[in-house]
Design a protein around this motif. Structure first.
Motif, short mmCIF file in Angstrom:
data_model
loop_
_atom_site.label_atom_id
_atom_site.label_comp_id
_atom_site.label_asym_id
_atom_site.label_seq_id
_atom_site.Cartn_x
_atom_site.Cartn_y
_atom_site.Cartn_z
N ILE A 226 0.84 -1.20 0.00
CA ILE A 226 0.00 0.00 0.00
C ILE A 226 0.88 1.25 0.00
N ASP A 227 1.91 1.23 0.84
CA ASP A 227 2.84 2.37 0.89
C ASP A 227 3.56 2.54 -0.44
N MET A 228 3.91 1.43 -1.09
CA MET A 228 4.59 1.49 -2.38
C MET A 228 3.71 2.16 -3.44
N ALA A 229 2.40 1.94 -3.35
CA ALA A 229 1.48 2.53 -4.33
C ALA A 229 1.13 3.97 -3.99
N GLU B 146 1.77 -7.52 -5.19
CA GLU B 146 1.16 -8.67 -4.52
C GLU B 146 -0.20 -8.31 -3.95
N ILE B 147 -1.04 -7.75 -4.80
CA ILE B 147 -2.34 -7.23 -4.36
C ILE B 147 -3.30 -8.36 -4.03
N SER B 148 -3.93 -8.25 -2.87
CA SER B 148 -5.01 -9.16 -2.46
C SER B 148 -6.18 -8.30 -2.02
N GLY B 149 -7.07 -8.02 -2.96
CA GLY B 149 -8.19 -7.14 -2.69
C GLY B 149 -8.47 -6.26 -3.89
N PRO B 150 -9.23 -5.19 -3.70
CA PRO B 150 -9.58 -4.32 -4.82
C PRO B 150 -8.44 -3.37 -5.17
N PHE B 151 -8.38 -2.96 -6.43
CA PHE B 151 -7.43 -1.91 -6.82
C PHE B 151 -7.90 -1.26 -8.10
N ASN B 152 -7.36 -0.09 -8.36
CA ASN B 152 -7.73 0.72 -9.52
C ASN B 152 -6.46 1.31 -10.13
N VAL B 153 -6.34 1.20 -11.45
CA VAL B 153 -5.21 1.79 -12.16
C VAL B 153 -5.76 2.77 -13.18
N GLN B 154 -5.16 3.95 -13.25
CA GLN B 154 -5.58 4.97 -14.21
C GLN B 154 -4.49 5.15 -15.26
N GLU C 250 -1.60 6.50 -11.93
CA GLU C 250 -1.48 6.05 -10.55
C GLU C 250 -2.16 4.71 -10.37
N CYS C 251 -1.86 4.06 -9.26
CA CYS C 251 -2.50 2.81 -8.87
C CYS C 251 -3.00 2.96 -7.44
N ASN C 252 -4.31 2.83 -7.24
CA ASN C 252 -4.91 2.94 -5.92
C ASN C 252 -5.22 1.53 -5.42
N VAL C 253 -4.58 1.14 -4.31
CA VAL C 253 -4.80 -0.21 -3.78
C VAL C 253 -5.98 -0.17 -2.82
N ARG C 254 -7.14 0.09 -3.40
CA ARG C 254 -8.40 0.19 -2.66
C ARG C 254 -9.53 0.17 -3.68
N ALA C 255 -10.76 0.12 -3.19
CA ALA C 255 -11.91 0.21 -4.09
C ALA C 255 -12.08 1.65 -4.54
N SER C 256 -12.23 1.87 -5.82
CA SER C 256 -12.42 3.21 -6.35
C SER C 256 -13.91 3.56 -6.40
N ARG C 257 -14.19 4.80 -6.71
CA ARG C 257 -15.59 5.24 -6.84
C ARG C 257 -16.28 4.61 -8.04
N THR C 258 -15.50 4.01 -8.92
CA THR C 258 -16.06 3.38 -10.11
C THR C 258 -16.61 1.99 -9.83
N VAL C 259 -16.21 1.39 -8.71
CA VAL C 259 -16.59 0.00 -8.43
C VAL C 259 -18.10 -0.24 -8.40
#
Length: 271
Positions: free
Chosen positions: A18-21, A170-178, A196-205
């Motif tokens: 997460i910190d890396m992203a 090594e993502i385990s969960g939701p993520f978003n790449v723009q 960018e890459c957001n290692v979380r659920a985006s507003r688009t989900v």
């Protein structure tokens, strides 16, 4: 990272990833190491460094803090005067995490990649495109799914690049790449750059889940809890309909508000 250092168990993607992203500098170095193209960038500490970089790549440029939501504190800078004014008065340069300045590319298209990964492997994904040119926050942009203006090869490259990031983090969960798509100089296939890459659920989900009739959050939760899941990609190119997400705004209700959209999110809802 601070919670992990205190011994808290983090479900899903590790605190290190997460910190890396989220750390702009670390993520940009990661993209460089993976051979993933991105807008020219540089980390800066002093105003002189920021001005020198902006002059070398030419204006406009984008100032991007780390660990922000909704594009908070991001600014598109068009002139040296604006740069001096913003950096001399903003607290952005005093933050704990790095601030990156990058070339702001005009006239490009933006592509959204929403997905769920499990130990670095893609479980499901969707690729949508913005109607507006890049520069409008994804929360304010009009989105089409399936994407209508992307060639099959572009779809494949987007998935390939997103898969590289998923594996590296090594993502385990939701993520978003723009992504930015810009017409290539020597090919009919657009050049792709990662924003960018957001290692979380985006507003688009929610929009993606409704369109695909697949609950991506349920899938992501099962992954994060360590339950067994199977890959179940949806082939959107076979769809016989087009879904469209349009943002709604409250400018008329907010006295003195500026009805202008940009890199900071302004919308208050969507349909």
């Amino acid at each position: 990272p601070k919670l992990a250092a205190e011994g808290f168990r983090i479900l899903g993607t590790s605190a290190h990833s997460i910190d890396m992203a989220e750390d702009r500098s670390k993520f940009s170095h990661l993209c460089d190491s993976l051979g993933i193209d991105q807008p020219e960038w540089s980390q800066f500490v002093t105003l002189a460094e920021a001005l020198a970089f902006a002059e070398s790549v030419t204006y406009p440029v984008l100032v991007r803090p780390s660990y922000v939501l909704s594009g908070a504190a991001m600014r598109v800078i068009d002139t040296e005067e604006q740069m001096r004014c913003f950096l001399e008065t903003a607290s952005v340069v005093e933050q704990e995490h790095p601030v990156v300045i990058s070339k702001y590319i005009t006239g490009a298209r933006e592509i959204e990649f929403d997905a769920v990964g499990s130990k670095g492997v893609l479980m499901n994904y969707a690729i949508s495109e913005h109607v507006e040119n890049a520069g409008t926050h994804s929360g304010d942009a009009t989105l089409l799914l399936p994407a209508q203006g992307l060639k099959l090869e572009t779809h494949r490259r987007v998935m390939h690049l997103a898969s590289l990031l998923c594996k590296a983090l090594e993502i385990s969960g939701p993520f978003n790449v723009q992504f930015l798509a810009q017409e290539g100089r020597s090919s009919s296939i657009p050049d792709l750059k990662v924003i960018e890459c957001n290692v979380r659920a985006s507003r688009t989900v929610p929009f993606v889940s409704k369109t695909l009739n697949v609950n991506l959050i349920e899938l992501a939760t099962r992954v994060m809890l360590g339950q067994e899941v199977k890959r179940s990609p949806v082939h959107v190119l076979d769809f016989d309909f087009i879904a469209c997400k349009v943002a709604t705004f409250s400018f008329v209700r907010l006295t003195g508000s500026d009805p202008h959209v940009g890199v900071e999110m302004q919308s208050t809802g969507e349909v």
